[in-house]
Design a protein around this motif. Sequence first.
Motif, short mmCIF file in Angstrom:
data_model
loop_
_atom_site.label_atom_id
_atom_site.label_comp_id
_atom_site.label_asym_id
_atom_site.label_seq_id
_atom_site.Cartn_x
_atom_site.Cartn_y
_atom_site.Cartn_z
N TYR A 10 -67.94 89.19 -11.42
CA TYR A 10 -68.97 89.49 -10.61
C TYR A 10 -70.65 89.62 -11.60
N GLY A 11 -71.39 88.58 -11.49
CA GLY A 11 -72.35 88.70 -11.88
C GLY A 11 -71.94 87.54 -13.04
N THR A 12 -71.34 87.17 -13.63
CA THR A 12 -70.61 86.56 -14.94
C THR A 12 -69.78 85.11 -14.55
N VAL A 14 -68.59 84.17 -10.54
CA VAL A 14 -69.68 84.20 -9.57
C VAL A 14 -70.39 85.50 -9.12
N HIS A 15 -71.87 85.30 -8.26
CA HIS A 15 -72.64 85.74 -8.07
C HIS A 15 -72.10 87.26 -7.58
N ASP A 16 -72.92 88.45 -7.92
CA ASP A 16 -72.83 89.77 -7.33
C ASP A 16 -73.25 89.52 -6.22
N ASP A 17 -73.05 90.75 -5.60
CA ASP A 17 -73.51 91.14 -4.11
C ASP A 17 -74.86 91.83 -3.66
N GLU A 18 -75.74 91.47 -4.78
CA GLU A 18 -76.92 92.48 -4.47
C GLU A 18 -77.35 91.61 -3.22
N SER A 19 -77.69 90.61 -2.55
CA SER A 19 -78.02 90.86 -1.33
C SER A 19 -77.64 90.87 -0.56
N ALA A 20 -76.51 91.43 -0.01
CA ALA A 20 -75.98 92.26 0.56
C ALA A 20 -76.18 93.31 0.48
N VAL A 21 -75.49 94.08 -0.49
CA VAL A 21 -76.33 95.64 -0.96
C VAL A 21 -77.63 96.02 -0.54
N LYS A 22 -78.38 95.00 -0.58
CA LYS A 22 -80.26 95.07 -0.76
C LYS A 22 -80.07 95.21 1.21
N ASN A 23 -79.15 94.18 2.07
CA ASN A 23 -78.86 94.42 3.45
C ASN A 23 -78.50 95.24 3.82
N VAL A 24 -77.91 95.84 2.91
CA VAL A 24 -77.32 97.43 4.15
C VAL A 24 -77.86 98.91 3.56
N CYS A 25 -79.10 98.47 2.67
CA CYS A 25 -79.27 99.88 2.58
C CYS A 25 -81.06 99.23 3.97
N VAL A 26 -81.38 98.46 3.81
CA VAL A 26 -82.43 98.03 4.78
C VAL A 26 -82.28 98.45 6.23
N GLN A 27 -80.63 98.52 6.61
CA GLN A 27 -79.71 98.97 7.99
C GLN A 27 -80.15 100.29 8.10
N VAL A 28 -79.23 100.55 6.97
CA VAL A 28 -79.73 102.03 7.37
C VAL A 28 -80.84 102.81 6.40
N ALA A 29 -81.66 102.21 6.10
CA ALA A 29 -82.95 102.36 6.07
C ALA A 29 -83.68 102.99 7.34
N ASP A 30 -83.32 101.62 8.29
CA ASP A 30 -83.61 101.18 10.07
C ASP A 30 -83.22 102.98 10.89
N LEU A 31 -82.32 102.71 10.38
CA LEU A 31 -80.96 104.45 11.15
C LEU A 31 -81.73 105.57 10.78
N ILE A 32 -82.99 105.93 9.57
CA ILE A 32 -82.66 106.89 9.28
C ILE A 32 -84.02 107.58 8.76
N ALA A 33 -84.15 106.38 8.99
CA ALA A 33 -86.35 106.43 8.15
C ALA A 33 -86.78 106.89 6.97
#
Length: 223
Positions: A10-12, A14-33
């Motif tokens: 990963y990152g070498t 094939v692409h890493d999961d940066e976009s998926a991690v960002k999406n998780v953080c955004v979803q969690v942020a919406d839930l816990i402000a």
Amino acid sequence: MYQAILLDLYGTLVHDDESAVKNVCVQVADLIAVDPSAIAAEWSRRLEASAEMAYGADFRTLADLTLGSLTEAVANFGASVELEPICRKQLHSWRHPPLYDDSRPFLDAVKVPVCLVSDVDQDDLTAVLRWHGIAVAATVTSEEARAYKPRPEPFQLALARLGLGPGDVIHIGNSASSDVAGAAALGIDTAFLDRAGDGLPSGVTATYTAATLTALLPQVMPC
């Protein structure tokens, strides 16, 4: 020059999961402000710390560490959320990451055995290889080694599977700590794949540095 190549995934390759991690953080942020960047920083810190302690009898899979560290990060902000459904898309992305454009030309050009050395669960690595139709001489996952890079166990297992010593191989990866420092500690030559152009941090030195895999071919292929 080298009898085999150890290669990060990963990152070498094939692409890493940066976009998926960002999406998780955004979803969690919406839930816990809480700001998504704060969640990302706390999650990353806790995941790295957990991986450092997960070896031998205390080994935990990457899927377990990922969900567990995010749960701890959310609790640190005084919240409790059902995170498994939110993380499911990220875990799925591990099995279907896009290849970098230079990956297949690199693998096609390399005439020595390649061993993938990846901090990933075994089923996920198997799925990636099947998804892209990639065949390599050997693979080593953190799950098999019961340890994560930069600990020596993954590299040692790779050498054992190839029947080679540290001086016979080079390890290529995009992480200064996990790949470059980890392999170098065992006396393995290293190639830092600097796709982002960030350079190596002070105190870390690679045998070679390049922006693409194909740019490394003159260095890693026998004359």
